[in-house]
Design a protein around this motif. Structure first.
Motif, PDB file in Angstrom:
ATOM      1  N   GLY A  35       0.804  -1.209   0.000  1.00 58.37           N
ATOM      2  CA  GLY A  35       0.000   0.000   0.000  1.00 58.37           C
ATOM      3  C   GLY A  35       0.835   1.256   0.000  1.00 58.37           C
ATOM      4  O   GLY A  35       2.071   1.216   0.059  1.00 58.37           O
ATOM      5  N   TRP A  36       0.132   2.357  -0.101  1.00 61.76           N
ATOM      6  CA  TRP A  36       0.743   3.682  -0.067  1.00 61.76           C
ATOM      7  C   TRP A  36       0.152   4.485   1.077  1.00 61.76           C
ATOM      8  O   TRP A  36      -1.073   4.495   1.273  1.00 61.76           O
ATOM      9  CB  TRP A  36       0.488   4.413  -1.389  1.00 61.76           C
ATOM     10  N   PHE A  37       1.035   5.149   1.801  1.00 62.63           N
ATOM     11  CA  PHE A  37       0.641   6.055   2.869  1.00 62.63           C
ATOM     12  C   PHE A  37       1.262   7.416   2.583  1.00 62.63           C
ATOM     13  O   PHE A  37       2.182   7.522   1.775  1.00 62.63           O
ATOM     14  CB  PHE A  37       1.129   5.526   4.218  1.00 62.63           C
ATOM     15  N   ARG A  38       0.772   8.425   3.266  1.00 61.71           N
ATOM     16  CA  ARG A  38       1.372   9.743   3.116  1.00 61.71           C
ATOM     17  C   ARG A  38       1.344  10.469   4.449  1.00 61.71           C
ATOM     18  O   ARG A  38       0.509  10.194   5.306  1.00 61.71           O
ATOM     19  CB  ARG A  38       0.660  10.558   2.035  1.00 61.71           C
ATOM     20  N   GLN A  39       2.288  11.388   4.578  1.00 58.41           N
ATOM     21  CA  GLN A  39       2.369  12.180   5.803  1.00 58.41           C
ATOM     22  C   GLN A  39       2.758  13.607   5.448  1.00 58.41           C
ATOM     23  O   GLN A  39       3.828  13.845   4.887  1.00 58.41           O
ATOM     24  CB  GLN A  39       3.386  11.573   6.770  1.00 58.41           C
ATOM     25  N   ALA A  40       1.869  14.524   5.773  1.00 58.11           N
ATOM     26  CA  ALA A  40       2.131  15.948   5.582  1.00 58.11           C
ATOM     27  C   ALA A  40       2.717  16.510   6.867  1.00 58.11           C
ATOM     28  O   ALA A  40       2.503  15.949   7.954  1.00 58.11           O
ATOM     29  CB  ALA A  40       0.833  16.662   5.220  1.00 58.11           C
ATOM     30  N   PRO A  41       3.446  17.622   6.786  1.00 59.94           N
ATOM     31  CA  PRO A  41       4.036  18.213   7.988  1.00 59.94           C
ATOM     32  C   PRO A  41       2.987  18.486   9.055  1.00 59.94           C
ATOM     33  O   PRO A  41       1.939  19.062   8.785  1.00 59.94           O
ATOM     34  CB  PRO A  41       4.654  19.524   7.459  1.00 59.94           C
ATOM     35  N   GLY A  42       3.278  18.041  10.278  1.00 60.87           N
ATOM     36  CA  GLY A  42       2.372  18.275  11.389  1.00 60.87           C
ATOM     37  C   GLY A  42       1.158  17.373  11.438  1.00 60.87           C
ATOM     38  O   GLY A  42       0.299  17.542  12.296  1.00 60.87           O
ATOM     39  N   LYS A  43       1.096  16.411  10.527  1.00 62.54           N
ATOM     40  CA  LYS A  43      -0.065  15.514  10.488  1.00 62.54           C
ATOM     41  C   LYS A  43       0.379  14.067  10.654  1.00 62.54           C
ATOM     42  O   LYS A  43       1.541  13.728  10.459  1.00 62.54           O
ATOM     43  CB  LYS A  43      -0.831  15.675   9.177  1.00 62.54           C
ATOM     44  N   GLN A  44      -0.571  13.230  11.020  1.00 62.80           N
ATOM     45  CA  GLN A  44      -0.261  11.818  11.151  1.00 62.80           C
ATOM     46  C   GLN A  44      -0.186  11.143   9.792  1.00 62.80           C
ATOM     47  O   GLN A  44      -0.774  11.608   8.811  1.00 62.80           O
ATOM     48  CB  GLN A  44      -1.347  11.140  12.004  1.00 62.80           C
ATOM     49  N   ARG A  45       0.549  10.035   9.755  1.00 63.49           N
ATOM     50  CA  ARG A  45       0.619   9.256   8.526  1.00 63.49           C
ATOM     51  C   ARG A  45      -0.737   8.611   8.264  1.00 63.49           C
ATOM     52  O   ARG A  45      -1.328   8.013   9.167  1.00 63.49           O
ATOM     53  CB  ARG A  45       1.702   8.179   8.647  1.00 63.49           C
ATOM     54  N   GLU A  46      -1.211   8.740   7.037  1.00 66.34           N
ATOM     55  CA  GLU A  46      -2.530   8.218   6.693  1.00 66.34           C
ATOM     56  C   GLU A  46      -2.458   7.290   5.495  1.00 66.34           C
ATOM     57  O   GLU A  46      -1.628   7.463   4.601  1.00 66.34           O
ATOM     58  CB  GLU A  46      -3.496   9.368   6.383  1.00 66.34           C
ATOM     59  N   GLY A  47      -3.330   6.313   5.492  1.00 69.66           N
ATOM     60  CA  GLY A  47      -3.410   5.393   4.369  1.00 69.66           C
ATOM     61  C   GLY A  47      -4.035   6.058   3.163  1.00 69.66           C
ATOM     62  O   GLY A  47      -5.011   6.789   3.297  1.00 69.66           O
ATOM     63  N   VAL A  48      -3.477   5.809   2.003  1.00 71.92           N
ATOM     64  CA  VAL A  48      -3.963   6.392   0.751  1.00 71.92           C
ATOM     65  C   VAL A  48      -4.610   5.316  -0.118  1.00 71.92           C
ATOM     66  O   VAL A  48      -5.743   5.461  -0.562  1.00 71.92           O
ATOM     67  CB  VAL A  48      -2.814   7.065  -0.016  1.00 71.92           C
ATOM     68  N   ALA A  49      -3.873   4.233  -0.353  1.00 66.48           N
ATOM     69  CA  ALA A  49      -4.379   3.143  -1.183  1.00 66.48           C
ATOM     70  C   ALA A  49      -3.631   1.871  -0.832  1.00 66.48           C
ATOM     71  O   ALA A  49      -2.466   1.926  -0.441  1.00 66.48           O
ATOM     72  CB  ALA A  49      -4.187   3.458  -2.673  1.00 66.48           C
ATOM     73  N   ALA A  50      -4.299   0.749  -0.966  1.00 67.59           N
ATOM     74  CA  ALA A  50      -3.658  -0.526  -0.659  1.00 67.59           C
ATOM     75  C   ALA A  50      -4.334  -1.628  -1.451  1.00 67.59           C
ATOM     76  O   ALA A  50      -5.478  -1.488  -1.889  1.00 67.59           O
ATOM     77  CB  ALA A  50      -3.739  -0.822   0.830  1.00 67.59           C
ATOM     78  N   CYS A 105      -5.338  -8.224   4.435  1.00 64.21           N
ATOM     79  CA  CYS A 105      -4.635  -6.952   4.378  1.00 64.21           C
ATOM     80  C   CYS A 105      -5.263  -5.905   5.290  1.00 64.21           C
ATOM     81  O   CYS A 105      -6.469  -5.952   5.564  1.00 64.21           O
ATOM     82  CB  CYS A 105      -4.606  -6.433   2.935  1.00 64.21           C
ATOM     83  N   GLY A 106      -4.422  -4.990   5.708  1.00 60.38           N
ATOM     84  CA  GLY A 106      -4.880  -3.990   6.665  1.00 60.38           C
ATOM     85  C   GLY A 106      -5.412  -2.705   6.062  1.00 60.38           C
ATOM     86  O   GLY A 106      -5.675  -1.753   6.802  1.00 60.38           O
ATOM     87  N   GLY A 107      -5.520  -2.640   4.746  1.00 60.40           N
ATOM     88  CA  GLY A 107      -6.064  -1.435   4.124  1.00 60.40           C
ATOM     89  C   GLY A 107      -5.249  -0.215   4.492  1.00 60.40           C
ATOM     90  O   GLY A 107      -4.045  -0.165   4.272  1.00 60.40           O
ATOM     91  N   GLY A 108      -5.874   0.755   5.091  1.00 57.74           N
ATOM     92  CA  GLY A 108      -5.203   1.995   5.448  1.00 57.74           C
ATOM     93  C   GLY A 108      -4.699   2.050   6.875  1.00 57.74           C
ATOM     94  O   GLY A 108      -4.363   3.131   7.368  1.00 57.74           O
ATOM     95  N   GLN A 109      -4.591   0.909   7.538  1.00 58.30           N
ATOM     96  CA  GLN A 109      -4.135   0.865   8.933  1.00 58.30           C
ATOM     97  C   GLN A 109      -2.629   0.661   8.956  1.00 58.30           C
ATOM     98  O   GLN A 109      -2.135  -0.443   8.690  1.00 58.30           O
ATOM     99  CB  GLN A 109      -4.841  -0.262   9.669  1.00 58.30           C
ATOM    100  N   LYS A 110      -1.898   1.684   9.319  1.00 59.46           N
ATOM    101  CA  LYS A 110      -0.439   1.615   9.218  1.00 59.46           C
ATOM    102  C   LYS A 110       0.173   0.568  10.141  1.00 59.46           C
ATOM    103  O   LYS A 110       1.233   0.014   9.849  1.00 59.46           O
ATOM    104  CB  LYS A 110       0.196   2.982   9.495  1.00 59.46           C
ATOM    105  N   GLU A 111      -0.490   0.234  11.252  1.00 56.32           N
ATOM    106  CA  GLU A 111       0.065  -0.752  12.181  1.00 56.32           C
ATOM    107  C   GLU A 111       0.006  -2.167  11.608  1.00 56.32           C
ATOM    108  O   GLU A 111       0.616  -3.080  12.161  1.00 56.32           O
ATOM    109  CB  GLU A 111      -0.672  -0.699  13.518  1.00 56.32           C
ATOM    110  N   LYS A 112      -0.675  -2.343  10.496  1.00 54.35           N
ATOM    111  CA  LYS A 112      -0.791  -3.657   9.876  1.00 54.35           C
ATOM    112  C   LYS A 112       0.310  -3.904   8.839  1.00 54.35           C
ATOM    113  O   LYS A 112       0.271  -4.905   8.124  1.00 54.35           O
ATOM    114  CB  LYS A 112      -2.163  -3.798   9.201  1.00 54.35           C
ATOM    115  N   TYR A 113       1.285  -3.023   8.736  1.00 51.81           N
ATOM    116  CA  TYR A 113       2.368  -3.167   7.764  1.00 51.81           C
ATOM    117  C   TYR A 113       3.712  -3.189   8.480  1.00 51.81           C
ATOM    118  O   TYR A 113       4.009  -2.318   9.291  1.00 51.81           O
ATOM    119  CB  TYR A 113       2.337  -2.011   6.756  1.00 51.81           C
ATOM    120  N   ASP A 114       4.515  -4.176   8.178  1.00 53.89           N
ATOM    121  CA  ASP A 114       5.815  -4.327   8.829  1.00 53.89           C
ATOM    122  C   ASP A 114       6.952  -3.664   8.080  1.00 53.89           C
ATOM    123  O   ASP A 114       7.978  -3.355   8.683  1.00 53.89           O
ATOM    124  CB  ASP A 114       6.146  -5.821   8.991  1.00 53.89           C
TER     125      ASP A 114
END
Length: 126
Positions: A35-50, A105-114
């Protein structure tokens, strides 16, 4: 172990398109979830697509990118892509590739990716 390497980021004007790529190196057999995640300055990392890379599985898109971004893979080359169209300034962020061996798969849940790449910058100007 698995190493993920992103490429293809850059700067574009609003309304434009970019494609980012992720190459997987190492023990890539059974990397079922990518999947792909993104993180903007001052924001949490968020799921984009998986997606489930085994074929026929679920594909996840966040509401903010649905209809504009497309995730795809090239199994022969161990590459994952994110095609980004109709980009908006709020899409500006570091984009990270992520992967895991899970069978669900964990979709947009970042804790589901190692496994994570180092990130690549995407900047959209207005």
């Amino acid at each position: 172990q698995v190493q993920l390497v992103e490429s293809g980021g850059g700067s574009v004007q609003a309304g434009g398109s970019l494609r980012v790529s992720c190459g997987a190196i190492g023990y890539t057999w059974s990397l079922n979830c990518m999947g792909w995640f993104r993180q903007a300055p001052g924001k949490q990392r968020e799921g984009v697509a998986a997606m489930y890379t085994g074929g026929g599985g679920d594909t996840y898109y966040s509401d903010s990118v649905k209809g504009r971004f497309t995730i795809s893979q090239d199994n022969a080359k161990n590459l994952l892509y994110l095609q980004m169209n109709h980009l908006k300034p709020e899409d500006t962020a570091m984009y990270y590739c992520a992967a895991d061996y899970r069978t669900r798969c964990g979709g947009g849940q970042k804790e589901k990716y190692d496994f994570w790449g180092q990130g690549i910058q995407v900047t959209v100007s207005s």
